[in-house]
Structures are given as structure tokens and as C-alpha cells.
Design a protein around this motif. Structure first.
Motif, mmCIF file in Angstrom:
data_model
loop_
_atom_site.group_PDB
_atom_site.id
_atom_site.type_symbol
_atom_site.label_atom_id
_atom_site.label_comp_id
_atom_site.label_asym_id
_atom_site.label_seq_id
_atom_site.Cartn_x
_atom_site.Cartn_y
_atom_site.Cartn_z
ATOM 1 N N THR A 163 -6.344 -2.946 -2.371
ATOM 2 C CA THR A 163 -5.556 -2.366 -2.826
ATOM 3 C C THR A 163 -4.356 -2.844 -2.172
ATOM 4 O OG1 THR A 163 -6.420 -0.237 -1.368
ATOM 5 C CG2 THR A 163 -7.025 -1.326 -2.934
ATOM 6 N N ALA A 164 -3.087 -2.156 -2.714
ATOM 7 C CA ALA A 164 -1.564 -2.083 -2.899
ATOM 8 C C ALA A 164 -1.539 -1.021 -1.836
ATOM 9 C CB ALA A 164 -0.423 -2.306 -3.702
ATOM 10 N N ASP A 165 0.198 -0.525 -0.449
ATOM 11 C CA ASP A 165 -0.137 0.777 -0.545
ATOM 12 C C ASP A 165 0.691 0.511 -1.357
ATOM 13 O OD1 ASP A 165 -2.038 1.041 2.010
ATOM 14 O OD2 ASP A 165 -0.515 -0.125 2.959
ATOM 15 N N HIS A 166 1.084 1.999 -1.507
ATOM 16 C CA HIS A 166 2.258 2.302 -2.365
ATOM 17 C C HIS A 166 2.943 3.215 -1.523
ATOM 18 C CE1 HIS A 166 -0.653 2.257 -5.767
ATOM 19 N NE2 HIS A 166 0.177 0.527 -5.948
ATOM 20 N N SER A 167 3.981 2.710 -0.483
ATOM 21 C CA SER A 167 4.656 3.749 0.389
ATOM 22 C C SER A 167 5.708 2.781 0.188
ATOM 23 C CB SER A 167 4.030 3.612 1.993
ATOM 24 O OG SER A 167 3.528 2.038 1.972
ATOM 25 N N VAL A 168 6.785 3.051 1.627
ATOM 26 C CA VAL A 168 7.858 2.296 1.775
ATOM 27 C C VAL A 168 8.038 1.081 2.055
ATOM 28 C CG1 VAL A 168 10.532 2.227 2.392
ATOM 29 C CG2 VAL A 168 9.770 4.312 1.080
ATOM 30 N N ALA A 169 6.773 1.081 3.280
ATOM 31 C CA ALA A 169 6.746 0.137 4.235
ATOM 32 C C ALA A 169 5.977 -0.949 3.570
ATOM 33 C CB ALA A 169 6.177 0.967 5.615
ATOM 34 N N GLY A 170 4.333 -0.479 2.790
ATOM 35 C CA GLY A 170 3.648 -1.028 1.950
ATOM 36 C C GLY A 170 4.659 -2.034 0.804
ATOM 37 N N GLU A 171 5.033 -1.573 -0.257
ATOM 38 C CA GLU A 171 6.309 -2.077 -0.935
ATOM 39 C C GLU A 171 7.134 -3.268 0.050
ATOM 40 O OE1 GLU A 171 8.328 0.478 -3.748
ATOM 41 O OE2 GLU A 171 6.292 1.246 -4.020
ATOM 42 N N LEU A 172 7.797 -3.202 1.254
ATOM 43 C CA LEU A 172 7.902 -4.112 2.086
ATOM 44 C C LEU A 172 7.568 -5.130 2.758
ATOM 45 C CD1 LEU A 172 10.705 -2.019 4.568
ATOM 46 C CD2 LEU A 172 11.489 -3.211 2.331
ATOM 47 N N VAL A 173 5.826 -5.160 2.346
ATOM 48 C CA VAL A 173 5.029 -5.838 2.871
ATOM 49 C C VAL A 173 4.712 -6.407 1.080
ATOM 50 C CG1 VAL A 173 2.785 -6.542 3.243
ATOM 51 C CG2 VAL A 173 3.876 -4.236 4.575
ATOM 52 N N GLN A 174 4.324 -5.847 0.338
ATOM 53 C CA GLN A 174 4.402 -6.745 -1.045
ATOM 54 C C GLN A 174 5.702 -7.353 -1.081
ATOM 55 O OE1 GLN A 174 2.774 -4.018 -3.504
ATOM 56 N NE2 GLN A 174 2.858 -2.679 -2.062
ATOM 57 N N ALA A 175 6.847 -7.336 -1.113
ATOM 58 C CA ALA A 175 7.942 -8.075 -1.048
ATOM 59 C C ALA A 175 8.322 -9.072 -0.335
ATOM 60 C CB ALA A 175 9.304 -7.075 -0.844
ATOM 61 N N GLY A 176 7.167 -9.307 1.000
ATOM 62 C CA GLY A 176 7.305 -10.164 2.233
ATOM 63 C C GLY A 176 9.008 -10.270 2.980
#
Length: 233
Positions: free
Chosen positions: A126-139
Motif C-alpha cells: 500500500t501507499a502511505d497517504h502522508s506528506v512523507a509518503g508522497e515524497l517517497v512515491q515521487a522519488g
């Protein structure tokens, strides 16, 4: 088709928090964790899972699960609005449907992760719906960076923060021999991922959930920790 051989759950307040805002649900083929936040976060998480359970019992299929999630958001949103607090909760739910019902699926909103352990490797599904999680998803940052990011607890999606929600829905790639781990983010608050992986790989689910709580608390236990471990065969 993978089926559930055994499962175990555990939840712990931890040594730091004054209350436990996590809630855990096992209802037939449905396994879920909600992690509350804010003044009435404990009420939000319990209300979410009570609503999810009632809706799923009434309609134990894919459409019923999604409808129950939407209803859970409505009820949590109404509750926190009447209370006047900025509260809500995450939700991650796994439904182990058989092939005739479309196979296993996961629904999640927030940052309570689902992991799969296969052949000794632990992978987040699953993806983390957090500020940090979205930064991870964006690389832009690594998962290790995210653990210590100053906005790691700032959610971008959750139940109760608005009348309309966007949840992630995905089919699960499961096969016999897999182990699934659902947890609140407290498990990863300070503990090393290798220690988590070792604890999660204990021979029996009951042993694994106990060891996971110990790992979180031994690392400081700065948050509540809840876990569900599911073995598939």
C-alpha cells in the motif's frame, strides 16, 4: 487460490501515549486496522470499524465493502464535526475473498501499511497517504528518510476529514506460503526495518504479533502499535 490458514492480532498503547487510539477488526474474511488521531481519535477509529463491520456483515462482497468504507467516513465525519475537533482515522482493510468473489483485495486510506512477506522478503503493498509518503512515491526521498521526516505524521488522506474521500483499492497478489502484515504506523515509528522483518517472520502468527509489539516498544514505543498477521496456504 490462497486461503487463510491462521491469523493473529495484537494492539498495545505503548509506554508513551496516555491512550490507545488504534482499533482492530477481524470479521470473517475481513481484517482491518484503523489508527485514530486528534482529540477523539480513539472514538473515530472504533466508530469506523464498527460501521465497517456492520456494513460488511450486511453485504459481504466487494461492493458492500466499498459502501461500508464510505459509510464509515460519513459517520466519522459527522462525529468529529459535532465534537468540533480535528480528528479522524486511517483505515486499511484486507478482504480475503475467494475467486468467485473476485479474489483478495485491499482498501486503504492513510498510512497504516499492508506488507506481504514472501520467500523471506517483506514488501509494502500500500501507499502511505502522508506528506512523507508522497515524497517517497515521487522519488524525492527514500523510505528510510521518510521515517525521520518532520512531516511524516501529517496525513494527506484519512477518514473523517471531509464528506468525500478517495481510497486506494487494489487486488492482492497472494499465493500459498505468503504472510500478510497489516499495522498501524506506530510499528515503524522508531524500530529498524530489519528488526521488524525478523519479528514478522516468526513461525506462528501469535508469536509474530507479540514480537512485533515488543520491537515497537523496545524502540521507544512513541505511538500506539497494532498488528494483524495472516498466514496463507
Amino acid at each position: 487460490m490462497a486461503r487463510v490458514l491462521a491469523a493473529a492480532t495484537a494492539t498495545d498503547q505503548g509506554p508513551v501515549r496516555v491512550s490507545n487510539q488504534d482499533a482492530v477488526l477481524v470479521e470473517g474474511v475481513l481484517y482491518a486496522i484503523a489508527d485514530g488521531f486528534g482529540v477523539v481519535g480513539d472514538q473515530a477509529s472504533r466508530l469506523a470499524l464498527d460501521t465497517l463491520r456492520a456494513g460488511f456483515v450486511a453485504a459481504p462482497d466487494r461492493d458492500g465493502l466499498l459502501a461500508a468504507v464510505r459509510r464509515a467516513n460519513e459517520r466519522v465525519c459527522a462525529h468529529v464535526t459535532s465534537d468540533g475537533s480535528s480528528s479522524g482515522c486511517t483505515l486499511t482493510a484486507v478482504a480475503m475473498f475467494d475467486d468467485e468473489q473476485g479474489g483478495p483485495m485491499v482498501v486503504n486510506i492513510g498510512d497504516s501499511p499492508l506488507y506481504r512477506i514472501r520467500d523471506g522478503r517483506m514488501e509494502q503493498l500500500t501507499a502511505d497517504h502522508s506528506v512523507a509518503g508522497e515524497l517517497v512515491q515521487a522519488g524525492e526521498i527514500t523510505r528510510e528518510d521518510a521515517r525521520f521526516h518532520p512531516q511524516r505524521h501529517l496525513l494527506t488522506r484519512a477518514l473523517g476529514i471531509g464528506p468525500v474521500i478517495r481510497v486506494d483499492v487494489a487486488d492482492l497478489d497472494c499465493r500459498p506460503g505468503d504472510r500478510l502484515l497489516i499495522s498501524s504506523d506506530g510499528l515503524f515509528a522508531a524500530a529498524d526495518e530489519s528488526a521488524i522483518a525478523d519479528a514478522a517472520s516468526a513461525p506462528e502468527p501469535e508469536t509474530a504479533v507479540r514480537q512485533l509489539i515488543e520491537v515497537a516498544n523496545n524502540a521507544g514505543g512513541s505511538d500506539n502499535t497494532s498488528v494483524i498477521v495472516i498466514d496463507l496456504g
